[in-house]
Design a protein around this motif. Structure first.
Motif, PDB file in Angstrom:
ATOM      1  N   LEU A 171       4.527 -11.095   1.379  1.00 33.52           N
ATOM      2  CA  LEU A 171       4.345  -9.685   1.075  1.00 33.52           C
ATOM      3  C   LEU A 171       2.934  -9.499   0.509  1.00 33.52           C
ATOM      4  N   THR A 172       2.374  -8.299   0.683  1.00 31.17           N
ATOM      5  CA  THR A 172       1.034  -8.032   0.142  1.00 31.17           C
ATOM      6  C   THR A 172       0.961  -8.354  -1.340  1.00 31.17           C
TER       7      THR A 172
ATOM      8  N   ASP B 105     -15.919 -11.760   0.656  1.00 27.85           N
ATOM      9  CA  ASP B 105     -14.832 -10.765   0.678  1.00 27.85           C
ATOM     10  C   ASP B 105     -13.622 -11.331   1.412  1.00 27.85           C
ATOM     11  N   PHE B 106     -12.437 -10.815   1.088  1.00 26.57           N
ATOM     12  CA  PHE B 106     -11.300 -11.171   1.929  1.00 26.57           C
ATOM     13  C   PHE B 106     -11.176 -10.147   3.045  1.00 26.57           C
ATOM     14  N   VAL B 107     -10.762 -10.599   4.206  1.00 25.01           N
ATOM     15  CA  VAL B 107     -10.687  -9.750   5.397  1.00 25.01           C
ATOM     16  C   VAL B 107      -9.303  -9.898   6.036  1.00 25.01           C
ATOM     17  N   GLY B 108      -9.190  -9.832   7.366  1.00 27.85           N
ATOM     18  CA  GLY B 108      -7.902 -10.015   8.044  1.00 27.85           C
ATOM     19  C   GLY B 108      -6.902  -8.931   7.689  1.00 27.85           C
ATOM     20  N   SER B 109      -5.619  -9.272   7.892  1.00 24.64           N
ATOM     21  CA  SER B 109      -4.547  -8.296   7.705  1.00 24.64           C
ATOM     22  C   SER B 109      -4.469  -7.788   6.271  1.00 24.64           C
ATOM     23  N   LEU B 110      -4.885  -8.608   5.307  1.00 26.16           N
ATOM     24  CA  LEU B 110      -4.808  -8.172   3.909  1.00 26.16           C
ATOM     25  C   LEU B 110      -5.793  -7.026   3.652  1.00 26.16           C
ATOM     26  N   ARG B 111      -6.984  -7.109   4.231  1.00 30.78           N
ATOM     27  CA  ARG B 111      -7.949  -6.013   4.051  1.00 30.78           C
ATOM     28  C   ARG B 111      -7.464  -4.754   4.762  1.00 30.78           C
ATOM     29  N   ARG B 112      -6.726  -4.928   5.865  1.00 30.93           N
ATOM     30  CA  ARG B 112      -6.161  -3.766   6.558  1.00 30.93           C
ATOM     31  C   ARG B 112      -4.909  -3.249   5.849  1.00 30.93           C
ATOM     32  N   SER B 113      -4.532  -3.890   4.742  1.00 31.32           N
ATOM     33  CA  SER B 113      -3.358  -3.499   3.942  1.00 31.32           C
ATOM     34  C   SER B 113      -2.059  -3.551   4.721  1.00 31.32           C
ATOM     35  N   LYS B 114      -1.942  -4.528   5.611  1.00 31.45           N
ATOM     36  CA  LYS B 114      -0.665  -4.658   6.322  1.00 31.45           C
ATOM     37  C   LYS B 114       0.434  -5.038   5.342  1.00 31.45           C
ATOM     38  N   GLU B 115       1.683  -4.736   5.678  1.00 36.44           N
ATOM     39  CA  GLU B 115       2.774  -4.952   4.729  1.00 36.44           C
ATOM     40  C   GLU B 115       3.099  -6.426   4.519  1.00 36.44           C
ATOM     41  N   THR B 116       2.897  -7.250   5.546  1.00 38.93           N
ATOM     42  CA  THR B 116       3.048  -8.698   5.356  1.00 38.93           C
ATOM     43  C   THR B 116       1.818  -9.407   5.924  1.00 38.93           C
ATOM     44  N   ILE B 117       1.562 -10.588   5.360  1.00 35.70           N
ATOM     45  CA  ILE B 117       0.314 -11.289   5.675  1.00 35.70           C
ATOM     46  C   ILE B 117       0.629 -12.701   6.181  1.00 35.70           C
ATOM     47  N   GLY B 118       0.053 -13.067   7.335  1.00 35.93           N
ATOM     48  CA  GLY B 118       0.292 -14.396   7.905  1.00 35.93           C
ATOM     49  C   GLY B 118      -0.536 -15.452   7.220  1.00 35.93           C
ATOM     50  N   ASP B 119      -1.865 -15.315   7.293  1.00 35.81           N
ATOM     51  CA  ASP B 119      -2.721 -16.215   6.527  1.00 35.81           C
ATOM     52  C   ASP B 119      -3.850 -15.395   5.919  1.00 35.81           C
ATOM     53  N   LEU B 120      -4.577 -16.009   4.992  1.00 37.33           N
ATOM     54  CA  LEU B 120      -5.664 -15.307   4.315  1.00 37.33           C
ATOM     55  C   LEU B 120      -6.985 -15.680   4.966  1.00 37.33           C
ATOM     56  N   ASP B 121      -7.836 -14.675   5.157  1.00 38.50           N
ATOM     57  CA  ASP B 121      -9.140 -14.902   5.767  1.00 38.50           C
ATOM     58  C   ASP B 121     -10.209 -14.463   4.782  1.00 38.50           C
TER      59      ASP B 121
ATOM     60  N   GLU C 190       9.876  10.445   2.196  1.00 40.33           N
ATOM     61  CA  GLU C 190       9.292   9.577   1.181  1.00 40.33           C
ATOM     62  C   GLU C 190       8.571   8.396   1.821  1.00 40.33           C
ATOM     63  N   ILE C 191       7.458   7.997   1.190  1.00 44.70           N
ATOM     64  CA  ILE C 191       6.892   6.675   1.448  1.00 44.70           C
ATOM     65  C   ILE C 191       7.145   5.892   0.173  1.00 44.70           C
ATOM     66  N   SER C 192       8.097   4.975   0.215  1.00 41.91           N
ATOM     67  CA  SER C 192       8.415   4.205  -0.973  1.00 41.91           C
ATOM     68  C   SER C 192       7.374   3.111  -1.147  1.00 41.91           C
ATOM     69  N   ALA C 193       6.759   3.089  -2.332  1.00 41.11           N
ATOM     70  CA  ALA C 193       5.697   2.116  -2.598  1.00 41.11           C
ATOM     71  C   ALA C 193       6.256   0.758  -3.002  1.00 41.11           C
ATOM     72  N   PHE C 194       7.575   0.670  -3.128  1.00 46.43           N
ATOM     73  CA  PHE C 194       8.161  -0.602  -3.564  1.00 46.43           C
ATOM     74  C   PHE C 194       7.841  -1.679  -2.516  1.00 46.43           C
ATOM     75  N   PRO C 195       7.250  -2.828  -2.941  1.00 44.63           N
ATOM     76  CA  PRO C 195       6.650  -3.756  -1.971  1.00 44.63           C
ATOM     77  C   PRO C 195       7.574  -4.298  -0.890  1.00 44.63           C
ATOM     78  N   ASN C 196       8.870  -4.388  -1.139  1.00 39.05           N
ATOM     79  CA  ASN C 196       9.722  -4.862  -0.042  1.00 39.05           C
ATOM     80  C   ASN C 196      10.353  -3.697   0.736  1.00 39.05           C
ATOM     81  N   ARG C 197      10.036  -2.482   0.364  1.00 42.01           N
ATOM     82  CA  ARG C 197      10.499  -1.332   1.153  1.00 42.01           C
ATOM     83  C   ARG C 197       9.376  -0.812   2.047  1.00 42.01           C
ATOM     84  N   LEU C 198       8.323  -0.237   1.438  1.00 42.71           N
ATOM     85  CA  LEU C 198       7.223   0.364   2.207  1.00 42.71           C
ATOM     86  C   LEU C 198       7.812   1.162   3.371  1.00 42.71           C
ATOM     87  N   ASP C 199       8.651   2.104   2.988  1.00 37.24           N
ATOM     88  CA  ASP C 199       9.502   2.840   3.910  1.00 37.24           C
ATOM     89  C   ASP C 199       9.335   4.315   3.588  1.00 37.24           C
ATOM     90  N   LEU C 200       8.876   5.156   4.454  1.00 37.31           N
ATOM     91  CA  LEU C 200       8.738   5.106   5.872  1.00 37.31           C
ATOM     92  C   LEU C 200       7.601   4.178   6.320  1.00 37.31           C
TER      93      LEU C 200
END
Ligand code: DGT
Ligand code: CA
Ligand code: CA
Ligand code: ZN
Length: 570
Positions: free
Chosen positions: A160-161, A185-201, A499-509
Motif C-alpha cells: 500500500l502507498t 527523487d523517487f519516481v515510478g508508481s509511487l510518484r504517480r500516487s498509485k494505490e499499490t506499489i510494485g517496486d520503488l524507483d 465519497e472518496i474514502s482516504a482510508f489507505p486500504n479503501r481509496l474508494d471510489l
C-alpha cells in the motif's frame, strides 16, 4: 545478531499482535512496527553498541520503550526471545501464514492447520479446488477461502502507498545526503500516487555515479544486492521490497524523471505522439533531425513536444496527452483546498475520540467544519446509534460547539439495508446537517439488486453523500457489482456526492471511476473515515485519488464555504 534480524523479529511480533491484540491495544502493535523500522534503518550496529555501552544504549533508541528494550537485550544475549515463543504457541507460525488469507481469523487458521492439515496456502488451495474438506468446512467457508486466496494473489508483492512512502522517503533522503549527489527523487508508481506499489524507483544525478552506487548497496536497510553496476543498482530492502536506483548526468535529469515516472502506457503514448512530429523520445533526451536534445526538467521534455506539463498522477494514458496538446488539462485539487472532513466517528459509536477531541484536533488543522458521522443502529458491532441516541448526542455537540469556532456538523453514516431502506427514520435524518449513506452488509447481491439498493439511497432527499461507494477493501474484498453509469446519472441529478474514502486500504471510489463520474457531472466528498485523531492526516491519500481522477477544487464539496455546503451550492 544483526540489526536486520532484530528488526525482523520485532516485525514478526507486530504481525502476530495485529491479530491477537489489535482490538485491545493497537498502540502495542504500532510500537513494535516503529521499533522495527527504526532499528532496520539504523547505521550503527546494535550489538556493538550494546556491548560497548550496555542496556542504556538500548533505552535511548528512538521509538523503543522499556519493554521493547528488554526484549532486544534478551535477543542480543540469547539469540532467542521467550515472549515470541509464547506468542507462537498461541498462533504457531504455520497457522500465521493462513492468517494472511483475507477473512481468516485465528480459529479458522488453527482448523486449517490442525484439522484439515494443509501444509501451506498452495496446498490448501489445491485441495479445496479438488473438492477436499467437505466434511470439515461448510460449502460457504470453502468458497470464501478460495475467494480470499484469489484476492490475496492479486495483491501479493505489492505494498500500500502508506507502507511504501516512508521507505521511499528514508531511502531518497539517504541518497540525497551523499556528498556526490546533486539531486535525487523517487519516481515510478509511487510518484504517480498509485494505490499499490510494485517496486520503488529512485533516480539521481551526479558526476560520480559509481561512488553513489557503492555507498547505496552498503546502506543499513539493504538486505541483499541484486545488481550493482556503474550507474544502476537494484537491491532488496529488509522489509522485502525491491528498490531500483539509476543515476545520470545533470543535463539529462528531466528525461530520466519523465521516463521512470511512467506509466509504461503513458510513455508508449508519448513516444507515438512524438513520432508524428518525427521526434524520438528516450530516457536520455529527444532526438529531432538527428540531434539529441537534453532536458534538465520534465517541463522541458513536454514543452519540446508542444505539450503542457502533465502532472505525474495524470500519466496513465487516459486522455492526458490530447488534453495537454489542447491546453485543457485540469488544474488539480490540492490538500490545502480542503476545508473540512465529512466522515468522522466519535466515541458515541466505534470511534476512539470524544466530540471535544474531534473539535480541538480539526480546529487546530485549520478546518472550517467537521461532520460527526457516527454509525447507526443497524451496525450492531459498531455500537450504532438509534434516534434517541442521536437526540442525546446533539446535546453534547451543542455543548462542545459553544467553545469552538469550527462548525461541528451533526451527521450520521446511515446503513443502506439490503432492501434499500435506511436504518434511521426520514424524520430524524431531515433534522441532521449531513447524511452519509453506506452499504455495510449483504455485499453479494445481484448487480440489479445492488444498483437499485444504492439508487434508492441516492434518491432519498435526506442523503447527501454515498460513503465508500464500491465497498472494495484492497487485498481483502472486491468491489460489489454495480451499474455505475446509472449511479452516476442519479447522483448528478439529485446532487448526491460520491465519497472518496482516504482510508489507505479503501481509496474508494477508485480513481478511474472518479474520472468517468466527473464527466457525468458528479460531485465528490473527500473524507478520511477517521476513528482516531491520527487518521485525519490520511486526507492526503484521498487527495491523491482525486488527482488521479482529474478532479479540480470545484468538483469537491468539502472545498467550499460552510454555507455553500449546507445549501448544496455545488
Ligand atoms: P510498479 O512498480 O509495478 O508499481 O509500477 P511502475 O510504474 O513503477 O513500473 P516499473 O517499476 O516497472 O517501471 C518504472 C517506470 O519505468 C515505468 O512507470 C515506466 C518506465 N518503464 C519501465 N519499463 C518500461 C518499458 O518497457 N517501456 C517504457 N516506455 N517505459 C518503461
Ligand atoms: Ca516501480
Ligand atoms: Ca522498477
Ligand atoms: Zn465510516
Amino acid at each position: 545478531m544483526t540489526n536486520k534480524e532484530i528488526a525482523h523479529t520485532l516485525n514478526q511480533i507486530a504481525k502476530i499482535l495485529e491479530i491477537t491484540d489489535v482490538l485491545k491495544n493497537r498502540f502495542r502493535v504500532i510500537a513494535y512496527q516503529r521499533a522495527a523500522e527504526n532499528i532496520g534503518n539504523m547505521t550503527e550496529d546494535l550489538s556493538t553498541l550494546y556491548h560497548e555501552k550496555g542496556r542504556e544504549a538500548l533505552d535511548d533508541l528512538p521509538g523503543v520503550g522499556e519493554s521493547i528494550a528488554q526484549k532486544i537485550e534478551e535477543l542480543l544475549n540469547t539469540k532467542k526471545l521467550k515472549y515470541l515463543q509464547e506468542l507462537k504457541k498461541e498462533i504457531p507460525v504455520a497457522e500465521a501464514n493462513f492468517l494472511d488469507i483475507p477473512g481468516v481469523g485465528p480459529k479458522m487458521a488453527v482448523k486449517i492447520a490442525k484439522v484439515f492439515k494443509a501444509k501451506d496456502i498452495d496446498d490448501l488451495k489445491k485441495r479445496l479446488e479438488a473438492g477436499d474438506g467437505q466434511d470439515i468446512f461448510q460449502d460457504k467457508t470453502r468458497r470464501n477461502l478460495l475467494r480470499g486466496i484469489e484476492v490475496m494473489a492479486k495483491l501479493t508483492g505489492r505494498l500500500l502507498t502508506t507502507e511504501a512512502l516512508p521507505i521511499a522517503e528514508e531511502v531518497t533522503k539517504r541518497v540525497r545526503n551523499m556528498k556526490e549527489t546533486i539531486q535525487a527523487d523517487f519516481v515510478g508508481s509511487l510518484r504517480r500516487s498509485k494505490e499499490t506499489i510494485g517496486d520503488l524507483d529512485i533516480v539521481a544525478t551526479s558526476k560520480e555515479p559509481k561512488k553513489i552506487i557503492d555507498k547505496f548497496v552498503r546502506l543499513p536497510f539493504v538486505d541483499h544486492i541484486i545488481t550493482q553496476g556503474q550507474t544502476k543498482s537494484t537491491i532488496i530492502h529488509w522489509q522485502g521490497v525491491q528498490i531500483d536506483l539509476e543515476i545520470v548526468p545533470e543535463d539529462e535529469y528531466g528525461s530520466l524523471l519523465q521516463h521512470f515516472t511512467g506509466s509504461k502506457e503513458h510513455n508508449v503514448a508519448l513516444r507515438t505522439f512524438a513520432q508524428t512530429q518525427n521526434k524520438s523520445v528516450s530516457e536520455h533526451g529527444i532526438k529531432s533531425k538527428n540531434k539529441l536534445h537534453k532536458f534538465k526538467t520534465e517541463k522541458g521534455v513536454y514543452n519540446f513536444l508542444g505539450l503542457d506539463y502533465i502532472e505525474p498522477e495524470l500519466r496513465e494514458n487516459r486522455g492526458e496527452i490530447e488534453a495537454a496538446k489542447n491546453h485543457t488539462l485540469p488544474k488539480l485539487i490540492t490538500l490545502s483546498d480542503i476545508k473540512g472532513d465529512l466522515h468522522v466517528h466519535s466515541d458515541w459509536s466505534d470511534g476512539l475520540m470524544s466530540i471535544e477531541e474531534i473539535a480541538t484536533h480539526t480546529e487546530k488543522m485549520g478546518y472550517e467544519y467537521v461532520a460527526i458521522s457516527d454509525h447507526t443502529v443497524g451496525l450492531g458491532i459498531a455500537n450504532g446509534l438509534d434516534e434517541q441516541d442521536l437526540v442525546d448526542r446533539q446535546k453534547e455537540i451543542d455543548k462542545v460547539q459553544k467553545n469552538h469556532k469550527i462548525k461541528l456538523l451533526s451527521a450520521v453514516e446511515v446503513n443502506i439495508k439490503a432492501n434499500g431502506q435506511l436504518d434511521i427514520k426520514d424524520e430524524m435524518l431531515s433534522k441532521l446537517d449531513l447524511v452519509v449513506a453506506s452499504v455495510h452488509a449483504s455485499f453479494h447481491q445481484e448487480k440489479e439488486v445492488m444498483t437499485a439498493r444504492i439508487l434508492s439511497a441516492i434518491n432519498n432527499p435526506n442523503v447527501d453523500i454515498i460513503g465508500h461507494p464500491s465497498g472494495r477493501i484492497i487485498g481483502q474484498r472486491e468491489s460489489y457489482e454495480v451499474d455505475w453509469p446509472q449511479i452516476f446519472e442519479a447522483c448528478a441529478k439529485t446532487k448526491t456526492a460520491l465519497e472518496i474514502s482516504a482510508f489507505p486500504n479503501r481509496l474508494d471510489l477508485m480513481d478511474y471511476l472518479v474520472q468517468t463520474a466527473k464527466k457525468a457531472g458528479v460531485k465528490f466528498a473527500i473524507s478520511t473515515d477517521a476513528h482516531h485523531t491520527n487518521h485525519f492526516d490520511l486526507m492526503r491519500y484521498g487527495i491523491a485519488v482525486a488527482r488521479r481522477g482529474w478532479l479540480e477544487k470545484d468538483d469537491v464539496i468539502n472545498t467550499g464555504s460552510l454555507s455553500d455546503l449546507i445549501n448544496k451550492k455545488y
